[in-house]
Enzyme design. Structure first.
Site, PDB file in Angstrom:
ATOM      1  N   PRO A   1     -31.800   0.915 122.798  1.00 25.33           N
ATOM      2  CA  PRO A   1     -30.445   0.673 123.305  1.00 25.33           C
ATOM      3  C   PRO A   1     -29.393   1.359 122.443  1.00 25.33           C
ATOM      4  CG  PRO A   1     -31.708  -1.369 123.232  1.00 25.33           C
ATOM      5  CD  PRO A   1     -32.522  -0.339 122.513  1.00 25.33           C
ATOM      6  N   GLU A   2     -28.372   1.888 123.097  1.00 24.83           N
ATOM      7  CA  GLU A   2     -27.272   2.491 122.353  1.00 24.83           C
ATOM      8  C   GLU A   2     -26.210   1.435 122.055  1.00 24.83           C
ATOM      9  OE1 GLU A   2     -26.207   6.465 123.211  1.00 24.83           O
ATOM     10  OE2 GLU A   2     -28.046   6.879 124.323  1.00 24.83           O
TER      11      GLU A   2
ATOM     12  N   LYS B   1     -26.068  -0.241 116.191  1.00 26.63           N
ATOM     13  CA  LYS B   1     -27.172  -0.836 116.924  1.00 26.63           C
ATOM     14  C   LYS B   1     -27.629  -2.155 116.317  1.00 26.63           C
ATOM     15  CE  LYS B   1     -28.600   3.762 118.420  1.00 26.63           C
ATOM     16  NZ  LYS B   1     -29.695   4.750 118.574  1.00 26.63           N
TER      17      LYS B   1
ATOM     18  N   ARG C   1     -23.859   0.765 104.524  1.00 25.50           N
ATOM     19  CA  ARG C   1     -24.782   1.886 104.724  1.00 25.50           C
ATOM     20  C   ARG C   1     -24.679   2.492 106.127  1.00 25.50           C
ATOM     21  NH1 ARG C   1     -29.449   0.643 107.546  1.00 25.50           N
ATOM     22  NH2 ARG C   1     -30.074  -1.561 107.654  1.00 25.50           N
TER      23      ARG C   1
ATOM     24  N   ASN D   1     -29.169   8.992 122.072  1.00 27.61           N
ATOM     25  CA  ASN D   1     -29.481  10.284 122.661  1.00 27.61           C
ATOM     26  C   ASN D   1     -28.574  10.637 123.839  1.00 27.61           C
ATOM     27  OD1 ASN D   1     -31.031  12.533 122.352  1.00 27.61           O
ATOM     28  ND2 ASN D   1     -32.745  11.826 123.595  1.00 27.61           N
TER      29      ASN D   1
ATOM     30  N   ARG E   1     -36.318  13.750 118.754  1.00 22.47           N
ATOM     31  CA  ARG E   1     -35.710  13.284 119.995  1.00 22.47           C
ATOM     32  C   ARG E   1     -35.409  14.469 120.896  1.00 22.47           C
ATOM     33  NH1 ARG E   1     -33.460   8.208 119.643  1.00 22.47           N
ATOM     34  NH2 ARG E   1     -33.471   8.355 121.915  1.00 22.47           N
TER      35      ARG E   1
END
Length: 269
Positions: free
Chosen positions: A2-3, A52, A121, A162, A258
């Site tokens: 999932p984005e 995410k 981070r 992506n 990817r």
């Protein structure tokens, strides 16, 4: 995987269903039994997302950190909740709603300092009010790495996957192989603004649509896209098909593990 818009929608669903209420927690699968016991009976005070990562705050200052990864899924419903089906890592419920979490990459409890470390981070998230695109720009403008790789690096920009990577670069006419340090600040600002717009729309409608009004199926007299991801896109998963704008065949290659999609004509600058 999932984005970021999906995770922000999940934060909103948790906010609506559970924030301000006593939440009961259990781990039917057993893998999060100790953690569930610690938050069982606590009040859920906050629901947040960064990239995410889903973060649920409780009244003892602990945070539930969930990263869905490739296989993680949430299911929400009204009580009474049915018996758990399958490998439910965590079930949260109050007097009105329940939520089942299955197959996450990460499900853990964090204290405030650990949560702060997690945020530190991660790169700026286009969906967060506190995001500073200049933080990402400082990394991008010094890097020999391609912008196509940098946009997928969650320490540079958090939440972009992506689809948003491919579509934002197409919309801004940027070759994904261009090194970050060759990108102008003006072009980066435009990419960031597009990500903010597109991802906010993703939160609003629940799927990814990236084509401008003049390029919709209705406007162009073309068939709508049929794909499990839903939504209208320019290049994502359109390899070997003609570009809607110029007719050039959309290309694809594997970049850092990817699939990358782009139009060599529209993104040749």
């Amino acid at each position: 995987m999932p984005e970021g818009h999906t995770i922000h929608r999940l934060a909103g669903e948790h906010r609506k269903a559970f924030v301000g209420t006593v939440v009961h927690a259990e781990s039917p699968q057993g893998r999060f039994a100790a953690g569930a016991l610690q938050i069982d009976g606590r009040v859920l005070t906050e629901a947040d997302a960064h990239g995410k990562h889903l973060l649920l705050g409780f009244d003892d200052e602990r945070w539930l950190h969930v990263h869905l990864g490739i296989y993680g899924k949430y299911a929400f419903g009204s009580v009474p909740a049915p018996p758990p089906i399958g490998m439910v890592r965590l079930r949260l419920r109050n007097t009105q709603k329940y939520a089942d979490l299955r197959g996450p990459n990460t499900c853990e409890l964090l204290d405030p300092s650990e949560k702060k470390t997690l945020h530190a981070r991660l790169g700026p998230d286009p969906l967060r009010a506190d995001a500073d695109p200049e933080v990402a720009w400082r990394r991008i403008s010094r890097s020999r790495t391609s912008i196509g790789v940098l946009l997928m690096d969650q320490t540079v920009v958090a939440g972009v996957g992506n689809i948003y990577r491919a579509e934002a670069l197409f919309r801004q006419g940027v070759d994904p192989s261009r090194p970050g340090r060759e990108l102008t600040h003006e072009r980066w600002t435009a990419i960031w603004a597009d990500l903010v717009f597109l991802m906010a729309e993703g939160v609003r409608v629940g799927h990814i649509d990236t084509v401008r009004p003049e390029h919709t199926p209705e406007a162009m007299g073309r068939p709508p896209r049929v794909d499990g991801h839903g939504g209208e896109v320019y290049v994502y998963r359109r390899s070997n098909l003609p570009c809607f704008l110029c007719g050039t065949e959309v290309r694809t290659e594997v970049l850092s593990g990817r699939n990358l999609f782009w139009c060599p004509t529209c993104q040749g600058t």
